[in-house]
Every structure is written in C-alpha cells, then in structure tokens.
Design a protein around this motif. Structure first.
Motif, PDB file in Angstrom:
ATOM      1  N   LEU A  60       0.818  -1.214   0.060  1.00  0.00           N
ATOM      2  CA  LEU A  60      -0.011   0.123   0.049  1.00  0.00           C
ATOM      3  C   LEU A  60       0.978   1.283   0.163  1.00  0.00           C
ATOM      4  O   LEU A  60       0.597   2.405  -0.543  1.00  0.00           O
ATOM      5  N   MET A  61       2.043   1.065   0.682  1.00  0.00           N
ATOM      6  CA  MET A  61       2.981   2.475   0.894  1.00  0.00           C
ATOM      7  C   MET A  61       3.406   2.633  -0.746  1.00  0.00           C
ATOM      8  O   MET A  61       3.568   3.729  -0.979  1.00  0.00           O
ATOM      9  N   GLU A  62       3.922   1.645  -1.515  1.00  0.00           N
ATOM     10  CA  GLU A  62       4.478   1.689  -2.758  1.00  0.00           C
ATOM     11  C   GLU A  62       3.391   2.279  -3.636  1.00  0.00           C
ATOM     12  O   GLU A  62       3.814   3.056  -4.322  1.00  0.00           O
ATOM     13  N   TYR A  63       2.334   1.890  -3.401  1.00  0.00           N
ATOM     14  CA  TYR A  63       1.178   2.277  -4.104  1.00  0.00           C
ATOM     15  C   TYR A  63       0.731   3.887  -4.133  1.00  0.00           C
ATOM     16  O   TYR A  63       0.775   4.433  -5.088  1.00  0.00           O
ATOM     17  N   LEU A  64       0.697   4.036  -2.663  1.00  0.00           N
ATOM     18  CA  LEU A  64       0.620   5.640  -2.628  1.00  0.00           C
ATOM     19  C   LEU A  64       2.017   6.416  -3.122  1.00  0.00           C
ATOM     20  O   LEU A  64       1.498   7.623  -3.676  1.00  0.00           O
ATOM     21  N   ARG A  65       3.087   5.935  -2.891  1.00  0.00           N
ATOM     22  CA  ARG A  65       4.378   6.711  -3.298  1.00  0.00           C
ATOM     23  C   ARG A  65       4.103   6.683  -4.917  1.00  0.00           C
ATOM     24  O   ARG A  65       4.448   7.805  -5.656  1.00  0.00           O
ATOM     25  N   GLU A  72      -1.516  11.842 -11.972  1.00  0.00           N
ATOM     26  CA  GLU A  72      -2.397  12.886 -11.427  1.00  0.00           C
ATOM     27  C   GLU A  72      -3.363  12.424 -10.295  1.00  0.00           C
ATOM     28  O   GLU A  72      -4.305  11.538 -10.653  1.00  0.00           O
ATOM     29  N   SER A  73      -3.041  12.774  -9.058  1.00  0.00           N
ATOM     30  CA  SER A  73      -3.774  11.941  -8.168  1.00  0.00           C
ATOM     31  C   SER A  73      -4.604  13.078  -7.381  1.00  0.00           C
ATOM     32  O   SER A  73      -5.077  12.616  -6.249  1.00  0.00           O
ATOM     33  N   PHE A  74      -5.262  14.151  -7.919  1.00  0.00           N
ATOM     34  CA  PHE A  74      -5.916  15.094  -7.138  1.00  0.00           C
ATOM     35  C   PHE A  74      -7.240  14.507  -7.071  1.00  0.00           C
ATOM     36  O   PHE A  74      -7.870  14.281  -7.900  1.00  0.00           O
ATOM     37  N   SER A  78      -9.491   6.344  -4.813  1.00  0.00           N
ATOM     38  CA  SER A  78      -8.853   5.052  -4.140  1.00  0.00           C
ATOM     39  C   SER A  78      -7.815   5.143  -3.401  1.00  0.00           C
ATOM     40  O   SER A  78      -7.454   4.284  -2.390  1.00  0.00           O
ATOM     41  N   LEU A  79      -6.993   6.455  -3.336  1.00  0.00           N
ATOM     42  CA  LEU A  79      -5.919   6.837  -2.146  1.00  0.00           C
ATOM     43  C   LEU A  79      -6.648   6.762  -1.275  1.00  0.00           C
ATOM     44  O   LEU A  79      -5.844   6.437  -0.134  1.00  0.00           O
ATOM     45  N   LEU A  97       3.754  10.091   4.940  1.00  0.00           N
ATOM     46  CA  LEU A  97       3.106   9.951   3.537  1.00  0.00           C
ATOM     47  C   LEU A  97       1.534  10.297   3.607  1.00  0.00           C
ATOM     48  O   LEU A  97       0.872  10.956   2.498  1.00  0.00           O
ATOM     49  N   LEU A  98       0.942  10.189   4.693  1.00  0.00           N
ATOM     50  CA  LEU A  98      -0.545  10.580   4.882  1.00  0.00           C
ATOM     51  C   LEU A  98      -0.540  12.303   5.056  1.00  0.00           C
ATOM     52  O   LEU A  98      -1.532  12.750   4.328  1.00  0.00           O
ATOM     53  N   TYR A  99       0.537  12.647   5.614  1.00  0.00           N
ATOM     54  CA  TYR A  99       0.338  14.402   5.505  1.00  0.00           C
ATOM     55  C   TYR A  99       0.733  14.700   4.327  1.00  0.00           C
ATOM     56  O   TYR A  99       0.050  15.751   3.889  1.00  0.00           O
ATOM     57  N   GLN A 100       1.518  13.981   3.367  1.00  0.00           N
ATOM     58  CA  GLN A 100       1.580  14.340   1.876  1.00  0.00           C
ATOM     59  C   GLN A 100       0.355  14.269   1.360  1.00  0.00           C
ATOM     60  O   GLN A 100      -0.053  15.122   0.424  1.00  0.00           O
ATOM     61  N   LEU A 101      -0.348  13.150   1.565  1.00  0.00           N
ATOM     62  CA  LEU A 101      -1.726  12.888   0.997  1.00  0.00           C
ATOM     63  C   LEU A 101      -2.607  14.138   1.026  1.00  0.00           C
ATOM     64  O   LEU A 101      -3.460  14.137   0.133  1.00  0.00           O
ATOM     65  N   LEU A 102      -2.715  14.775   2.342  1.00  0.00           N
ATOM     66  CA  LEU A 102      -3.615  15.841   2.567  1.00  0.00           C
ATOM     67  C   LEU A 102      -3.477  16.633   1.655  1.00  0.00           C
ATOM     68  O   LEU A 102      -4.595  17.511   1.242  1.00  0.00           O
TER      69      LEU A 102
END
Length: 213
Positions: A60-65, A72-74, A78-79, A97-102
C-alpha cells in the motif's frame, strides 16, 4: 421465472475467490480494485486487503508513493481507501506519507478520511483545533459532523471527551446522539482512565448510564 442474479453478491464472491486461490499474491490485484468504478467493489477490496494485516502495508505504501509521484492524483478516491487501511492497521511509518496525501484533496469530506487515519496513528492532538472548527463553525458543519465525531473518537484526551459530552447534551438528533455515544465508547476503550472524568462530572452521569462502560 428465473430470479435475477445479485451483482453485489457475485462481486463479493469473486473477490473472495481471488483471495482464497492466490493468498497474499492477490494483494496487487486487490489494490488495483481500489480504482474500480463501483464503490461496492472498492469497499470489498479494501476489506480483503485489511484482512491480510501487516502483509499488505508495504504494498500500500508503494502504491501511494507511485500515485503521488507519477500520476495526477488530485482528489483520487482510491488513495483514501489505502489511507484508511493504513490507519486501521496502525502502521505509524505511513504518517509522513499521509500528511503528504492531505495536500492532494480540496474537499473537507475527503480530508477528514485522512485525518481519521492519522488520528488512529496518534497524530490527532495536532489538528484537534481544526476538527473543532469543522464541528462548530465550518459552513458545511452539518455535512461534516458524523465524520468529525468519529475522528474525535481516536484522540484520547480530556479535552476530546469534554467536546463529545458538550455535543451530546446540545444535540436534539437521536442518530447524532447515538453516534456520539459510540465515539465516547471508542475513546474510553483507547484511554479507560477517562471514565473517571465522566464519573466525576455530574452533568455526564446520564452518558455514563447510557454507555454502561
């Protein structure tokens, strides 16, 4: 006349068969299903992924990265499923990574899913003031309320408990009051010593009676 097949049941059986036949090697396929157009398929895939426990976290971490770095993940729904699973599995290494995702979501509804995952990882105190704003002052506070309440449940502090007590006494909606009681139960399970605060507060005695903690 033959009855129509239930597509929901068929999808669930298919995912279960993938898991049973492939075991952990099914993880990449299940992660891909988080991008399915069907919300139900995504939910089933997320449940299956979570059932693998720690075996799924690195994938899952690899997928998020990959998604954050290469596509383009805006506002990518799915994330959010991946974030939720990492929170449920209490995988603290995912916090940066979750803070980056925010930063990739402009919807407060979506952001709250990530905030809840972070709260489960012990980060909740850092954005408690923001949650209180969502709950009491935000223009869309009614739409956000349920998600905010359940996020608060994972921030085990006296202040959080007092916020939930205040919301319970000021709410006239039966379903909201029931949700607040559920949130308080989760909070007390995370920090049982907070029960003493309820017991000492004469105004909270009714809540203590309701939850039978």
């Amino acid at each position: 006349m033959a009855q129509d097949k239930n597509p929901s049941s068929d999808r669930e059986k298919l995912v279960k068969r993938i898991v049973e036949e492939k075991g952990e090697s099914a993880i990449p396929t299940l992660i891909k299903l988080l991008e399915d157009e069907s919300n139900e398929v995504r939910e089933i895939a997320a449940q299956a992924l979570q059932s693998f426990g720690d075996a799924v976290v690195e994938k899952l971490m690899e997928y998020l990265r990959f998604k954050l770095d290469n596509e383009e993940s805006f506002n990518d729904v799915s994330l959010l499923y991946a974030a939720d699973i990492l929170g449920e599995l209490r995988y603290k290494e995912s916090i940066p990574l979750l803070y980056q995702l925010l930063e990739h979501y402009d919807s407060e509804v979506y952001q709250l899913i990530i905030y809840e995952a972070l709260a489960k990882l012990g980060e909740g105190e850092k954005f408690l003031d923001l949650l209180v704003y969502f709950l009491k002052e935000d223009a869309f506070k009614e739409e956000l309320k349920d998600q905010v309440l359940m996020t608060l449940a994972y921030i085990p502090s006296e202040r959080t408990l007092k916020i939930l007590i205040d919301e319970w006494y000021n709410s006239e909606n039966f379903e909201t009051k029931a949700l607040i009681l559920d949130a308080i139960k989760v909070l007390l399970n995370g920090k049982p010593e907070l029960v003493e605060l309820l017991a000492e507060d004469k105004n909270a005695k009714q809540i203590l009676d309701e939850i039978s903690f």
